[in-house]
Design a protein around this motif. Structure first.
Motif, short mmCIF file in Angstrom:
data_model
loop_
_atom_site.label_atom_id
_atom_site.label_comp_id
_atom_site.label_asym_id
_atom_site.label_seq_id
_atom_site.Cartn_x
_atom_site.Cartn_y
_atom_site.Cartn_z
N ALA A 107 33.72 51.39 20.23
CA ALA A 107 34.29 52.74 20.40
C ALA A 107 35.81 52.73 20.63
O ALA A 107 36.29 53.13 21.69
CB ALA A 107 33.58 53.46 21.55
N PRO A 108 36.57 52.29 19.63
CA PRO A 108 38.03 52.21 19.81
C PRO A 108 38.68 53.53 20.24
O PRO A 108 39.56 53.53 21.10
CB PRO A 108 38.54 51.78 18.43
N ALA A 109 38.25 54.65 19.68
CA ALA A 109 38.85 55.93 20.06
C ALA A 109 38.60 56.25 21.53
O ALA A 109 39.49 56.72 22.25
CB ALA A 109 38.33 57.05 19.17
N LEU A 110 37.39 55.97 22.00
CA LEU A 110 37.07 56.19 23.40
C LEU A 110 37.89 55.26 24.30
O LEU A 110 38.41 55.69 25.34
CB LEU A 110 35.57 55.97 23.65
N LEU A 111 38.04 54.01 23.90
CA LEU A 111 38.84 53.06 24.69
C LEU A 111 40.29 53.52 24.79
O LEU A 111 40.91 53.41 25.85
CB LEU A 111 38.76 51.66 24.09
N ALA B 196 43.86 51.69 15.90
CA ALA B 196 43.83 50.57 14.95
C ALA B 196 44.12 49.24 15.64
O ALA B 196 43.71 48.19 15.14
CB ALA B 196 44.84 50.81 13.83
N MET B 197 44.79 49.27 16.78
CA MET B 197 45.12 48.04 17.51
C MET B 197 43.91 47.44 18.23
O MET B 197 43.92 46.26 18.57
CB MET B 197 46.21 48.30 18.55
N VAL B 198 42.90 48.25 18.50
CA VAL B 198 41.75 47.77 19.27
C VAL B 198 41.03 46.69 18.46
O VAL B 198 40.67 46.92 17.30
CB VAL B 198 40.79 48.93 19.61
N PRO B 199 40.85 45.52 19.06
CA PRO B 199 40.15 44.44 18.33
C PRO B 199 38.75 44.87 17.89
O PRO B 199 38.08 45.63 18.60
CB PRO B 199 40.08 43.31 19.36
N THR C 14 54.61 39.87 23.94
CA THR C 14 54.14 39.17 25.13
C THR C 14 55.20 39.20 26.23
O THR C 14 54.89 39.43 27.40
CB THR C 14 53.76 37.71 24.79
N ALA C 15 56.46 38.98 25.84
CA ALA C 15 57.54 39.02 26.82
C ALA C 15 57.64 40.41 27.47
O ALA C 15 57.81 40.51 28.69
CB ALA C 15 58.86 38.64 26.17
N LEU C 16 57.51 41.46 26.66
CA LEU C 16 57.53 42.82 27.21
C LEU C 16 56.38 43.04 28.19
O LEU C 16 56.57 43.60 29.27
CB LEU C 16 57.44 43.85 26.09
N GLN C 17 55.19 42.61 27.81
CA GLN C 17 54.03 42.77 28.68
C GLN C 17 54.25 42.02 30.00
O GLN C 17 53.86 42.51 31.06
CB GLN C 17 52.76 42.27 28.00
N LEU C 18 54.88 40.85 29.93
CA LEU C 18 55.15 40.09 31.16
C LEU C 18 56.16 40.81 32.05
O LEU C 18 56.03 40.78 33.28
CB LEU C 18 55.63 38.68 30.81
N VAL C 19 57.15 41.46 31.45
CA VAL C 19 58.11 42.25 32.23
C VAL C 19 57.38 43.40 32.93
O VAL C 19 57.58 43.64 34.13
CB VAL C 19 59.25 42.79 31.34
N PHE C 20 56.53 44.11 32.19
CA PHE C 20 55.79 45.23 32.78
C PHE C 20 54.85 44.74 33.88
O PHE C 20 54.74 45.37 34.93
CB PHE C 20 55.00 45.99 31.71
N LEU D 164 47.11 46.30 32.20
CA LEU D 164 48.01 45.60 31.29
C LEU D 164 47.37 44.31 30.76
O LEU D 164 47.47 44.00 29.56
CB LEU D 164 49.34 45.27 31.98
N VAL D 165 46.72 43.58 31.63
CA VAL D 165 46.05 42.33 31.21
C VAL D 165 44.87 42.65 30.29
O VAL D 165 44.68 42.00 29.26
CB VAL D 165 45.59 41.52 32.45
N ALA D 166 44.11 43.68 30.65
CA ALA D 166 42.93 44.05 29.85
C ALA D 166 43.32 44.54 28.46
O ALA D 166 42.59 44.33 27.49
CB ALA D 166 42.12 45.12 30.57
N MET D 167 44.47 45.20 28.34
CA MET D 167 44.89 45.74 27.05
C MET D 167 45.64 44.71 26.20
O MET D 167 45.91 44.96 25.02
CB MET D 167 45.77 46.98 27.25
#
Length: 174
Positions: free
Chosen positions: A65-69, A57-60, A128-134, A101-104
């Motif tokens: 093919a969100p399930a495949l992604l 459901a998060m896939v824009p 966003t802060a979490l993604q930047l830490v990762f 991480l950037v692509a997702m």
């Protein structure tokens, strides 16, 4: 929040074991790679079990093919986690996970802007802060490898430029 907790706890535990005398765990990048591997196993498995429907459901909507992604990104996360555990593939795995991480990230933005109500850690700024830490953690693994390569190149005799990886032997040129 579970991925951050996993990253911090596993990295800290491995670093502590290194400080207590487990030689292979002494360098901080090794502990960080272990923490990242544990985190990406946790998030990769979530692509198949437990949170799969939420991740789909998060896939824009502009992506096909969100399930495949979700399946592909889960496999890539698990492969990246495995790659982090071997020193020869760790920098490549970390670089690939950085790109992933950037692509997702658009999925995180899509969720933050369309799902109501959101928990605190699913809102755009904390997410966003979490993604930047990762991302910083994966890039630290890559950066450490680049630093080691440069240091190795600076200390080798000028005729042995063939040894690009620490621990590798130069090939004879003649």
């Amino acid at each position: 929040m579970e991925p951050l907790i996993t990253l911090v706890l596993v990295t800290g535990a491995l670093w502590a074991l290194g400080a207590l005398g487990v030689r292979p765990l002494r360098p901080w990048p090794t502990a960080l790679r272990g923490g990242l591997a544990a985190m990406f196993v946790l998030t990769g498995v979530a692509h198949f079990v437990g949170k799969r429907a939420e991740l789909i459901a998060m896939v824009p909507p502009f992506l096909p093919a969100p399930a495949l992604l979700v399946t592909v990104t889960g496999v890539l996360e698990l492969a990246g986690a495995a790659g982090l555990l071997w020193s020869r593939t760790a920098p490549w795995a970390a670089a690939g996970l950085s790109v992933l991480l950037v692509a997702m990230f658009p999925a995180n933005v899509h969720k933050a802007l369309t799902v109501v109500p959101l928990g605190f850690d699913d809102q755009l700024v904390p997410r966003t802060a979490l993604q930047l830490v990762f991302l910083a953690a994966t890039l630290a693994v890559v950066g450490r490898h680049v630093h080691e390569l440069r240091r190795h190149r600076a200390t080798e005799p000028s005729g042995e430029r063939g040894a690009m990886i620490p621990g590798a032997t130069a090939r004879p040129t003649g």
